[in-house]
Design an enzyme around this catalytic site. Structure first.
Site, PDB file in Angstrom:
ATOM      1  N   CYS A 155       0.822  -1.220   0.000  1.00  0.00           N
ATOM      2  CA  CYS A 155       0.000   0.000   0.000  1.00  0.00           C
ATOM      3  C   CYS A 155       0.854   1.267   0.000  1.00  0.00           C
ATOM      4  O   CYS A 155       1.934   1.291   0.585  1.00  0.00           O
ATOM      5  CB  CYS A 155      -0.873   0.026   1.242  1.00  0.00           C
ATOM      6  SG  CYS A 155      -1.907  -1.423   1.417  1.00  0.00           S
ATOM      7  N   ARG A 165       5.532  -0.132  -5.898  1.00  0.00           N
ATOM      8  CA  ARG A 165       5.419  -0.894  -4.650  1.00  0.00           C
ATOM      9  C   ARG A 165       4.497  -2.106  -4.800  1.00  0.00           C
ATOM     10  O   ARG A 165       4.537  -3.005  -3.963  1.00  0.00           O
ATOM     11  CB  ARG A 165       4.875   0.013  -3.532  1.00  0.00           C
ATOM     12  CG  ARG A 165       5.830   1.107  -3.132  1.00  0.00           C
ATOM     13  CD  ARG A 165       5.115   2.162  -2.312  1.00  0.00           C
ATOM     14  NE  ARG A 165       4.762   1.697  -0.978  1.00  0.00           N
ATOM     15  CZ  ARG A 165       5.431   2.013   0.127  1.00  0.00           C
ATOM     16  NH1 ARG A 165       6.483   2.773   0.048  1.00  0.00           N
ATOM     17  NH2 ARG A 165       5.042   1.579   1.304  1.00  0.00           N
ATOM     18  N   TRP A 175      -2.939  -2.786  -1.485  1.00  0.00           N
ATOM     19  CA  TRP A 175      -2.521  -4.164  -1.723  1.00  0.00           C
ATOM     20  C   TRP A 175      -3.317  -4.993  -0.724  1.00  0.00           C
ATOM     21  O   TRP A 175      -3.143  -4.859   0.488  1.00  0.00           O
ATOM     22  CB  TRP A 175      -1.023  -4.286  -1.484  1.00  0.00           C
ATOM     23  CG  TRP A 175      -0.423  -5.593  -1.865  1.00  0.00           C
ATOM     24  CD1 TRP A 175      -0.051  -5.996  -3.114  1.00  0.00           C
ATOM     25  CD2 TRP A 175      -0.070  -6.667  -0.992  1.00  0.00           C
ATOM     26  NE1 TRP A 175       0.499  -7.255  -3.066  1.00  0.00           N
ATOM     27  CE2 TRP A 175       0.493  -7.690  -1.776  1.00  0.00           C
ATOM     28  CE3 TRP A 175      -0.198  -6.874   0.384  1.00  0.00           C
ATOM     29  CZ2 TRP A 175       0.937  -8.898  -1.236  1.00  0.00           C
ATOM     30  CZ3 TRP A 175       0.245  -8.075   0.921  1.00  0.00           C
ATOM     31  CH2 TRP A 175       0.815  -9.067   0.112  1.00  0.00           C
ATOM     32  N   ASN A 189      -2.126   2.534   5.787  1.00  0.00           N
ATOM     33  CA  ASN A 189      -1.205   1.417   5.537  1.00  0.00           C
ATOM     34  C   ASN A 189      -1.027   0.674   6.847  1.00  0.00           C
ATOM     35  O   ASN A 189      -0.908   1.300   7.904  1.00  0.00           O
ATOM     36  CB  ASN A 189       0.175   1.921   5.097  1.00  0.00           C
ATOM     37  CG  ASN A 189       0.182   2.383   3.664  1.00  0.00           C
ATOM     38  OD1 ASN A 189      -0.846   2.348   2.987  1.00  0.00           O
ATOM     39  ND2 ASN A 189       1.338   2.828   3.192  1.00  0.00           N
ATOM     40  N   GLY A 190      -0.959  -0.647   6.775  1.00  0.00           N
ATOM     41  CA  GLY A 190      -0.770  -1.424   7.999  1.00  0.00           C
ATOM     42  C   GLY A 190      -1.960  -2.332   8.250  1.00  0.00           C
ATOM     43  O   GLY A 190      -2.831  -2.489   7.382  1.00  0.00           O
ATOM     44  N   GLU A 242      17.914 -18.342  -5.267  1.00  0.00           N
ATOM     45  CA  GLU A 242      17.595 -17.008  -5.776  1.00  0.00           C
ATOM     46  C   GLU A 242      17.166 -17.091  -7.251  1.00  0.00           C
ATOM     47  O   GLU A 242      16.221 -16.416  -7.668  1.00  0.00           O
ATOM     48  CB  GLU A 242      18.811 -16.085  -5.594  1.00  0.00           C
ATOM     49  CG  GLU A 242      18.725 -14.722  -6.261  1.00  0.00           C
ATOM     50  CD  GLU A 242      17.593 -13.838  -5.767  1.00  0.00           C
ATOM     51  OE1 GLU A 242      16.896 -14.200  -4.798  1.00  0.00           O
ATOM     52  OE2 GLU A 242      17.380 -12.784  -6.383  1.00  0.00           O
ATOM     53  N   LYS A 293      13.556 -15.930  -8.703  1.00  0.00           N
ATOM     54  CA  LYS A 293      13.394 -14.988  -9.813  1.00  0.00           C
ATOM     55  C   LYS A 293      12.440 -15.566 -10.852  1.00  0.00           C
ATOM     56  O   LYS A 293      11.543 -14.889 -11.325  1.00  0.00           O
ATOM     57  CB  LYS A 293      14.739 -14.668 -10.497  1.00  0.00           C
ATOM     58  CG  LYS A 293      15.710 -13.816  -9.728  1.00  0.00           C
ATOM     59  CD  LYS A 293      15.325 -12.365  -9.583  1.00  0.00           C
ATOM     60  CE  LYS A 293      14.495 -12.141  -8.352  1.00  0.00           C
ATOM     61  NZ  LYS A 293      15.148 -11.785  -7.131  1.00  0.00           N
ATOM     62  N   GLU A 350       8.800 -15.785  -9.521  1.00  0.00           N
ATOM     63  CA  GLU A 350       8.245 -14.453  -9.277  1.00  0.00           C
ATOM     64  C   GLU A 350       7.730 -13.784 -10.547  1.00  0.00           C
ATOM     65  O   GLU A 350       6.647 -13.211 -10.556  1.00  0.00           O
ATOM     66  CB  GLU A 350       9.396 -13.578  -8.750  1.00  0.00           C
ATOM     67  CG  GLU A 350       9.133 -12.855  -7.503  1.00  0.00           C
ATOM     68  CD  GLU A 350      10.333 -12.018  -7.058  1.00  0.00           C
ATOM     69  OE1 GLU A 350      11.470 -12.235  -7.513  1.00  0.00           O
ATOM     70  OE2 GLU A 350      10.107 -11.136  -6.240  1.00  0.00           O
ATOM     71  N   HIS A 406      17.691 -37.821  -2.706  1.00  0.00           N
ATOM     72  CA  HIS A 406      16.870 -38.055  -1.510  1.00  0.00           C
ATOM     73  C   HIS A 406      15.403 -37.715  -1.766  1.00  0.00           C
ATOM     74  O   HIS A 406      14.642 -37.560  -0.815  1.00  0.00           O
ATOM     75  CB  HIS A 406      17.421 -37.242  -0.333  1.00  0.00           C
ATOM     76  CG  HIS A 406      18.825 -37.633   0.024  1.00  0.00           C
ATOM     77  ND1 HIS A 406      19.127 -38.863   0.563  1.00  0.00           N
ATOM     78  CD2 HIS A 406      20.004 -36.983  -0.115  1.00  0.00           C
ATOM     79  CE1 HIS A 406      20.444 -38.935   0.760  1.00  0.00           C
ATOM     80  NE2 HIS A 406      20.997 -37.813   0.341  1.00  0.00           N
ATOM     81  N   LYS A 433       6.688  -4.466  -3.850  1.00  0.00           N
ATOM     82  CA  LYS A 433       8.113  -4.177  -3.726  1.00  0.00           C
ATOM     83  C   LYS A 433       8.516  -4.030  -2.273  1.00  0.00           C
ATOM     84  O   LYS A 433       9.576  -4.488  -1.851  1.00  0.00           O
ATOM     85  CB  LYS A 433       8.422  -2.892  -4.499  1.00  0.00           C
ATOM     86  CG  LYS A 433       9.898  -2.508  -4.494  1.00  0.00           C
ATOM     87  CD  LYS A 433      10.709  -3.483  -5.321  1.00  0.00           C
ATOM     88  CE  LYS A 433      12.189  -3.237  -5.250  1.00  0.00           C
ATOM     89  NZ  LYS A 433      12.948  -4.426  -5.689  1.00  0.00           N
TER      90      LYS A 433
HETATM   91  O1  M6R Z   1      13.221  -4.932   1.021  1.00  0.00           O
HETATM   92  P1  M6R Z   1      13.676  -6.287   1.482  1.00  0.00           P
HETATM   93  O2  M6R Z   1      15.009  -6.670   0.961  1.00  0.00           O
HETATM   94  O3  M6R Z   1      13.594  -6.438   2.978  1.00  0.00           O
HETATM   95  O4  M6R Z   1      12.606  -7.287   0.858  1.00  0.00           O
HETATM   96  C1  M6R Z   1      12.603  -8.647   1.179  1.00  0.00           C
HETATM   97  C2  M6R Z   1      11.814  -9.428   0.152  1.00  0.00           C
HETATM   98  O5  M6R Z   1      10.472  -9.044   0.180  1.00  0.00           O
HETATM   99  C3  M6R Z   1      12.353  -9.240  -1.271  1.00  0.00           C
HETATM  100  O6  M6R Z   1      13.712  -9.552  -1.333  1.00  0.00           O
HETATM  101  C4  M6R Z   1      11.590 -10.132  -2.265  1.00  0.00           C
HETATM  102  O7  M6R Z   1      11.834 -11.470  -1.997  1.00  0.00           O
HETATM  103  C5  M6R Z   1      12.000  -9.751  -3.683  1.00  0.00           C
HETATM  104  N1  M6R Z   1      10.851  -9.314  -4.409  1.00  0.00           N
HETATM  105  C6  M6R Z   1      12.562 -10.871  -4.459  1.00  0.00           C
HETATM  106  O8  M6R Z   1      12.872 -10.513  -5.763  1.00  0.00           O
END
Ligand code: M6R
Length: 611
Positions: free
Chosen positions: A2, A27, A73, A98-99, A484, A488, A491, A507, A606
């Protein structure tokens, strides 16, 4: 996640609010809205599902000199117009929030009993009814907000306007970031400064418990005890350059390409002739490093994978290091050994789980708190004893790329500083340190070389467009790199991807291997290469298709079952920083084939400022 924008001025604020919301789009959100008090002193409320552009289309007839706006959001209640903010009560008061309000059910029950009618499923609606109720009992807008926040449990950043007091914007913060932008004859609120780039450079960050009375000419801040307080006036360094695509199709692609420059800036001023300098990390860095006997690192998502790579470095250098996901850390008991440095890693500095973990850690007897972060104005930075900045520059794509590689570089620098203390008095520079420093200097060029493999990666990506699943394999520090890479891919392309330490295949996951399950592997020329090759043979023997990013001296060759993309030889310590780049490009090009919304993938945000 948000986003909030609010404005009070002598000019029409609607364009400022809409522009601010557009700037917060990165965001992640699912609906948007605004409320403006117009010249007839009525509240004009507009809300729509989807993009801010949809909202803009229905706002052409909205004008007024005070208003609040929001990108939502969804947490409580699905994305729908009725759940979008602002929420209003009796057409008198409008609130953006927000929150999460944890006692919303109790408040809802008592408000329903008092005759309030609910039009949304959100937790936020109780806030606006509560303010309205206090105003009906005779309180002015500010007092009504003050009384209301005293009755809320949970987290909030709030912007409130009322048609009864069209010359007053009220802001409140507890747990969710909120700042006040200071203009000339106009003032603003926002959840982050990027919303206000064209209208304000000076700003005040509200602290937890703060409330603010904002008019076009004045700002008064009060703490949780109702005492007037002065908060530091800061100057933002954000500019529009960082928020433009600059010829790239997507911010993610731009940010992948920016890694060369970003890493150069991360290293800038931090390397001596053959050593890592400590003073640039801050005046108290040396003392904090001296106090450190072991490490606890807490983070989320990509930042957690950065921590997981760094654990290999720290432990190789003799520093005990434990790494944990923030949302798990905060809900269990801990044994803290003396001399343990509590470290958080976060691109945004606003991730609520990481922030809550830090707040908890501060009560547990850690020697110090250190944050590795990319955003100077952020909550984690303010709450930590020391912050070491990653200097990635603004990252807009939801999928983290340059933030990750600059986190890794920063963590390697920290590891070298702590290693010195494990080797002796913390001052002596040995051959290994000089070697790492030499390699770090070559890293930007090596990243550039990997980016030049893009055409081959595009060819590889064509094998993934029609796949539903993928496996990623790595060993040692490249296991978190595989994780990672899988994150990616899932995501942004929505392909289900999982990562395994390659030795774990036999395993269980080996049962999944067939020709429809592409297997991606990272194969640097390190001490685990021969073990990895055996693991890859296990895949080939079961008809699996392999896509391998391999050191050109690894001896791995392409054939009908295996596509090998050669990477130039690289020093072991910096190899993980390099090998993640082709995985980022692979995910990007697969997503391009799938036609997904690469910079704003569905359901994601974000800056994750809710639990
Ligand atoms: O802002 P931050 O690094 O604390 O965010 C943590 C995760 O939300 C962030 O790394 C998320 O996993 C990314 N979108 C991955 O690409």
């Amino acid at each position: 996640m948000c986003g909030i924008v609010g404005a009070i001025s002598n000019r029409d604020v609607t364009p400022i609010l809409v522009d601010g919301l557009k700037r917060l789009e990165y965001r992640g959100y699912d609906s948007a809205g605004l409320a403006v008090v117009d010249a007839q002193q009525s509240l004009d409320l507009k809300r729509s599902v989807g993009r801010v552009a949809n909202l803009e289309k229905i706002c052409s007839d909205v004008t007024g000199t005070i208003g609040v706006a929001h990108t939502r959001w969804a947490t409580h209640g699905r994305p729908a117009q009725r759940n979008a903010h602002p929420h209003t009560s009796s057409s008198q008061v409008a609130v953006v929030h927000n929150g999460i309000i944890e006692n919303h059910q109790e408040l809802r029950a008592s408000q329903k009993a008092a005759g309030f009618v609910f039009s949304s499923e959100t937790d936020t609606e109780v806030i606006v009814h509560q303010i309205d109720w206090h105003m009906q009992q005779g309180a002015g807008l500010f007092k009504a907000v003050q009384k209301t926040v005293g009755e809320l449990e949970g987290a909030y950043g709030l912007g409130v306007v009322s048609k009864q007091q069209p010359d007053l914007l009220v802001a409140a913060r507890s747990g969710s970031p909120l700042l006040i932008g200071l203009g000339e004859g106009e003032n603003f609120i926002a959840s982050d400064m990027s919303a206000l780039i064209p209208v304000a450079q000076k700003y005040i960050v509200l602290e937890d418990g703060d409330l603010a009375k904002i008019t076009s000419n004045s700002v008064e801040v009060f703490d949780s005890n109702g005492q007037a307080v002065e908060r530091e006036i800061r100057t933002s360094t954000l500019s529009d350059d960082e928020t433009e695509l600059g010829g790239f199709a997507h911010f993610m692609k731009k940010e992948i390409h920016e890694q060369t420059r970003a890493i150069t800036e991360t290293l800038e001023g931090r390397l001596g002739a053959n050593n890592v300098l400590e003073l640039p990390f801050g005046e108290n860095a040396r003392e904090i490093f001296d106090n450190t006997k072991e490490l606890k690192i807490v983070a989320c998502g990509t930042s957690f994978y950065a921590a997981s790579v760094a654990r290999y470095w720290f432990e190789e250098f003799g520093i005990k290091c434990d790494v944990e996901i923030a949302s798990e850390y905060r809900y269990r008991k801990h044994v803290v050994n003396p001399g343990t440095l509590f470290m958080t890693i976060s691109q945004s500095g606003e991730t609520l789980d990481t922030m809550a973990a830090l707040e908890m850690a501060k009560t547990l007897g850690y020697s110090n708190t250190l944050c590795v972060c990319n955003v100077p104005e952020s909550s984690l930075v303010r709450a930590s004893d020391l912050t070491i900045f990653t200097h990635a520059g603004r990252e807009i794509g939801v999928a983290s790329t340059k933030a990750f590689t600059t986190q890794l570089v920063t963590l390697l620098l920290i590891a070298v500083c702590l290693r010195r203390r494990m080797q002796g008095d913390g001052r002596r520079i040995d051959d290994m340190e000089s070697e790492i420093v030499r390699e770090l200097r070559t890293l930007p060029q090596q990243i550039d070389n990997v980016i030049e493999l893009e055409e081959q990666i595009i060819a590889m990506s064509k094998h993934f467009g029609n796949k539903e699943h993928a496996l990623f394999l790595g060993r040692g520090a490249h296991f978190p790199i595989a994780m990672e890479g899988a994150l990616k891919l899932k995501e942004i392309s929505y392909i289900h991807a999982e990562a395994y330490a390659a030795g774990e295949l036999k395993h269980g996951p080996l049962a999944l291997i067939d020709e429809d399950m592409p297997v991606v592997a990272v194969a640097p020329n390190d001490e685990l290469l021969e073990k990895l090759k055996s693991n890859l043979e296990e895949v080939r023997a079961r008809g699996g298709k392999l896509f391998v990013f391999a050191d050109e001296e690894s001896g791995l060759q392409s054939d009908d079952e295996t596509m090998v993309l050669n990477v130039a030889p690289v020093h072991n310590h910096i190899a993980p920083i390099l090998y993640v780049v082709p995985l980022q490009l692979l995910a990007y090009h697969v997503a391009l084939i799938k036609g997904t919304d690469i910079d704003k993938p569905r359901n994601l945000a974000k800056s994750v400022t809710v639990e």
